[in-house]
Design a protein around this motif. Structure first.
Motif, mmCIF file in Angstrom:
data_model
loop_
_atom_site.group_PDB
_atom_site.id
_atom_site.type_symbol
_atom_site.label_atom_id
_atom_site.label_comp_id
_atom_site.label_asym_id
_atom_site.label_seq_id
_atom_site.Cartn_x
_atom_site.Cartn_y
_atom_site.Cartn_z
ATOM 1 N N ILE A 48 0.854 -1.130 -0.139
ATOM 2 C CA ILE A 48 -0.093 -0.043 0.077
ATOM 3 C C ILE A 48 0.714 1.135 0.111
ATOM 4 N N ASP A 49 0.731 2.173 -1.069
ATOM 5 C CA ASP A 49 1.439 3.424 -1.221
ATOM 6 C C ASP A 49 2.841 3.264 -0.621
ATOM 7 N N PRO A 50 3.569 2.380 -1.279
ATOM 8 C CA PRO A 50 4.634 2.207 -0.841
ATOM 9 C C PRO A 50 6.047 3.182 -1.259
ATOM 10 N N LEU A 51 7.210 3.481 -0.314
ATOM 11 C CA LEU A 51 8.269 3.953 -0.872
ATOM 12 C C LEU A 51 9.485 2.644 -0.885
ATOM 13 N N ASP A 52 10.129 2.612 -1.722
ATOM 14 C CA ASP A 52 10.948 1.718 -2.094
ATOM 15 C C ASP A 52 12.240 1.760 -1.298
ATOM 16 N N ALA A 53 12.966 0.672 -0.916
ATOM 17 C CA ALA A 53 14.013 0.502 0.020
ATOM 18 C C ALA A 53 14.946 -0.693 -0.382
ATOM 19 N N GLU A 54 16.166 -0.781 -0.119
ATOM 20 C CA GLU A 54 16.968 -1.979 -0.309
ATOM 21 C C GLU A 54 16.600 -3.054 0.798
ATOM 22 N N GLY A 55 16.075 -4.215 0.595
ATOM 23 C CA GLY A 55 15.899 -4.923 1.468
ATOM 24 C C GLY A 55 14.585 -5.488 1.575
ATOM 25 N N LEU A 56 13.773 -4.466 1.008
ATOM 26 C CA LEU A 56 12.119 -4.662 0.837
ATOM 27 C C LEU A 56 11.715 -5.901 0.365
ATOM 28 N N ASP A 57 12.207 -6.448 -0.659
ATOM 29 C CA ASP A 57 11.672 -7.635 -1.389
ATOM 30 C C ASP A 57 11.769 -8.786 -0.551
ATOM 31 N N ASP A 58 13.052 -8.685 0.207
ATOM 32 C CA ASP A 58 13.470 -9.821 1.138
ATOM 33 C C ASP A 58 12.160 -9.833 2.108
ATOM 34 N N ARG A 59 11.847 -8.862 2.892
ATOM 35 C CA ARG A 59 10.867 -8.793 3.795
ATOM 36 C C ARG A 59 9.364 -9.096 3.199
ATOM 37 N N VAL A 72 -3.773 4.415 -2.799
ATOM 38 C CA VAL A 72 -5.204 4.892 -2.260
ATOM 39 C C VAL A 72 -5.103 6.517 -1.863
ATOM 40 N N HIS A 73 -4.114 7.146 -2.217
ATOM 41 C CA HIS A 73 -3.857 8.686 -2.239
ATOM 42 C C HIS A 73 -3.566 9.213 -3.254
ATOM 43 N N ASP A 74 -3.812 10.307 -3.812
ATOM 44 C CA ASP A 74 -3.312 10.975 -4.929
ATOM 45 C C ASP A 74 -1.754 11.388 -4.889
ATOM 46 N N ARG A 75 -1.452 11.650 -3.728
ATOM 47 C CA ARG A 75 0.151 11.967 -3.614
ATOM 48 C C ARG A 75 0.942 11.050 -3.279
ATOM 49 N N HIS A 76 0.358 9.875 -3.479
ATOM 50 C CA HIS A 76 1.309 8.641 -2.942
ATOM 51 C C HIS A 76 1.456 7.558 -3.972
ATOM 52 N N THR A 77 1.657 8.260 -4.998
ATOM 53 C CA THR A 77 2.033 7.109 -6.077
ATOM 54 C C THR A 77 3.503 6.739 -5.819
ATOM 55 N N ARG A 78 4.454 7.489 -5.489
ATOM 56 C CA ARG A 78 5.731 6.977 -4.786
ATOM 57 C C ARG A 78 6.289 5.972 -5.593
ATOM 58 N N ASP A 79 6.769 5.125 -5.092
ATOM 59 C CA ASP A 79 7.592 3.894 -5.867
ATOM 60 C C ASP A 79 6.770 2.620 -6.273
ATOM 61 N N ALA A 80 5.254 3.095 -6.486
ATOM 62 C CA ALA A 80 4.447 2.067 -6.642
ATOM 63 C C ALA A 80 4.789 1.214 -7.931
ATOM 64 N N GLU A 95 -11.289 2.940 -8.704
ATOM 65 C CA GLU A 95 -11.946 3.160 -9.991
ATOM 66 C C GLU A 95 -12.227 4.601 -10.212
ATOM 67 N N TRP A 96 -12.657 5.139 -9.122
ATOM 68 C CA TRP A 96 -13.194 6.591 -9.127
ATOM 69 C C TRP A 96 -12.070 7.703 -8.991
ATOM 70 N N MET A 97 -10.643 7.266 -9.109
ATOM 71 C CA MET A 97 -9.608 8.253 -8.394
ATOM 72 C C MET A 97 -8.988 8.544 -9.751
ATOM 73 N N ASP A 98 -9.539 9.683 -10.645
ATOM 74 C CA ASP A 98 -8.963 10.252 -11.943
ATOM 75 C C ASP A 98 -7.465 10.947 -11.478
ATOM 76 N N LEU A 99 -7.684 11.632 -10.673
ATOM 77 C CA LEU A 99 -6.307 12.528 -10.423
ATOM 78 C C LEU A 99 -5.102 11.460 -10.095
ATOM 79 N N THR A 100 -5.367 10.433 -9.353
ATOM 80 C CA THR A 100 -4.374 9.606 -8.806
ATOM 81 C C THR A 100 -3.958 8.808 -10.174
ATOM 82 N N ARG A 101 -4.810 8.442 -11.096
ATOM 83 C CA ARG A 101 -4.395 7.711 -12.227
ATOM 84 C C ARG A 101 -3.551 8.645 -13.141
ATOM 85 N N GLU A 102 -3.704 9.738 -13.136
ATOM 86 C CA GLU A 102 -2.938 10.771 -14.116
ATOM 87 C C GLU A 102 -1.482 10.614 -13.680
#
Length: 207
Positions: A48-59, A72-80, A95-102
């Motif tokens: 959910i709304d992730p920031l990436d980091a070395e070692g994340l995949d292992d966890r 789930v928030h338009d300013r949290h596209t981050r490293d998704a 499906e209703w989040m157009d701003l996020t999709r853009e």
């Protein structure tokens, strides 16, 4: 992934484990203290709304196989998208989040009323031209995921409260006071893993 790409990511350090997932800070010393979450469900791991980091995949692999990455928030596209690509899964957006999709480079998969194959329901919290936010509600698991409207940083909290509303919000969004969760997972600051209902009631009473 190349060595250069791996070197650009911060090392995963600040992790909180609970019985159905993990939360982490890729950059725990930053003022915004941006938190990310992975939910272990019957259908796999939802990030959910992730920031990436070395070692994340292992966890993440310790929790299970990643099923999808949800924003789930338009300013949290981050490293998704980067994380989804590594795990060969889709990015999902309500499906209703157009701003996020853009704000994403590729077209995400739409989410309806739930995270597929899980007990988490998706409910619209804020839907304006400047702010789109959905919350995840697992009533059976007593878990509420509110990634922006609620936070635990000093700027969110009034008086002695441990959680509070985003400082730019003038009033509590409709329906937020109806929930009685044991835990509240937030996108800024340490999440609350027990006694969430009392903490939420106190915060909204202070608002």
């Amino acid at each position: 992934m190349s060595e250069d790409e791996s070197a650009e990511r911060p090392t995963l350090e600040a992790i909180t484990e609970w019985d159905r997932g993990i939360g982490w800070f890729a950059q725990p010393d930053e003022d915004a203290m941006r938190g990310s979450h992975a939910l272990a469900t019957e259908s796999g791991v939802w990030v959910i709304d992730p920031l990436d980091a070395e070692g994340l995949d292992d966890r993440l692999s310790e929790l299970g196989e990643v099923t999808g990455v949800a924003v789930v928030h338009d300013r949290h596209t981050r490293d998704a998208e980067a994380i989804a690509n590594r795990h060969d899964v889709a990015v999902y957006v309500p499906e209703w989040m157009d701003l996020t999709r853009e704000k994403l480079q590729s077209e995400p998969e739409p989410l309806g009323d739930e995270l597929p194959g899980t007990t988490y329901e998706i409910r619209r919290l804020i839907d304006t031209d400047e702010w789109e936010e959905a919350i995840l509600v697992d009533e059976a698991g007593e878990t509420l995921v509110v990634v922006e409207t609620l936070g635990t940083l000093p700027g969110f909290c009034a008086s002695d409260d441990d959680i509070g509303l985003h400082p730019t919000l003038d009033e509590t969004p409709d329906g937020l006071a109806d929930y009685q969760p044991e835990r509240i997972l937030v996108g800024h600051g340490e999440s609350i893993y027990e006694g969430g209902a009392a903490e939420l009631d106190a915060a909204l009473d202070s608002d």
